[in-house]
Design an enzyme around this catalytic site. Structure first.
Site, PDB file in Angstrom:
ATOM      1  N   ARG A  27      44.029  44.981  31.438  1.00 22.47           N
ATOM      2  CA  ARG A  27      44.097  43.889  30.460  1.00 22.47           C
ATOM      3  C   ARG A  27      44.703  44.343  29.139  1.00 22.47           C
ATOM      4  O   ARG A  27      45.561  43.663  28.573  1.00 22.47           O
ATOM      5  CB  ARG A  27      42.714  43.281  30.226  1.00 22.47           C
ATOM      6  CG  ARG A  27      42.169  42.547  31.428  1.00 22.47           C
ATOM      7  CD  ARG A  27      40.750  42.067  31.186  1.00 22.47           C
ATOM      8  NE  ARG A  27      39.899  43.199  30.814  1.00 22.47           N
ATOM      9  CZ  ARG A  27      38.842  43.133  30.025  1.00 22.47           C
ATOM     10  NH1 ARG A  27      38.464  41.986  29.504  1.00 22.47           N
ATOM     11  NH2 ARG A  27      38.134  44.204  29.753  1.00 22.47           N
ATOM     12  N   ASN A  75      39.162  39.553  32.947  1.00 20.70           N
ATOM     13  CA  ASN A  75      38.620  40.000  34.229  1.00 20.70           C
ATOM     14  C   ASN A  75      37.886  38.840  34.881  1.00 20.70           C
ATOM     15  O   ASN A  75      37.305  37.998  34.197  1.00 20.70           O
ATOM     16  CB  ASN A  75      37.630  41.153  34.036  1.00 20.70           C
ATOM     17  CG  ASN A  75      38.305  42.468  33.785  1.00 20.70           C
ATOM     18  OD1 ASN A  75      39.468  42.660  34.097  1.00 20.70           O
ATOM     19  ND2 ASN A  75      37.567  43.401  33.203  1.00 20.70           N
TER      20      ASN A  75
END
Length: 92
Positions: free
Chosen positions: A20, A38
Site C-alpha cells: 500500500r 487492505n
C-alpha cells in the site's frame, strides 16, 4: 484526454510487504487520484483515477508491486468517483 477510473483487487502475497505504501508513492509520482486499502481476505483493493496512460502504468505496476510482493492476480473493474489526492485507507 479524459480521465478513467478503475477499481483494482490485487491478490497474492500483498499484505505485510509495504504494498500500500509503495502504491501511494507510485500513484503520487504518476499524478493519480484515489485510494488503497487492505482487505480482510488478504488482498489489497485500490481505486485509481487519472489520465488513461498513467492509470495503465499504475495497473502494470500493480501486477508486479514492490520487490517483496508476490502478485498472483489483479482484477480490474470500471469504477466511478471524484477523488483528490491518493489516500491510504483503513482495512475492510
Amino acid at each position: 484526454m479524459a480521465d478513467v477510473t478503475y477499481r483494482l483487487v490485487i491478490c497474492g502475497l500483498v499484505q505485510g510487504v509495504f504494498y500500500r505504501g509503495s502504491m501511494v508513492s507510485r500513484a503520487n509520482a504518476l499524478g493519480l487520484r484515489g485510494w488503497v486499502r487492505n482487505r480482510l481476505d488478504g488482498s489489497v483493493e485500490a481505486v485509481v483515477q487519472g489520465e488513461a496512460t498513467e492509470v495503465n502504468r499504475m495497473v502494470e505496476w500493480a501486477r508486479r508491486g514492490p520487490s517483496n510482493a508476490v502478485v498472483t492476480s489483479v482484477n480490474i473493474f470500471p469504477s466511478e468517483g471524484d477523488f483528490v489526492g491518493f489516500q491510504l485507507r483503513e482495512s475492510t
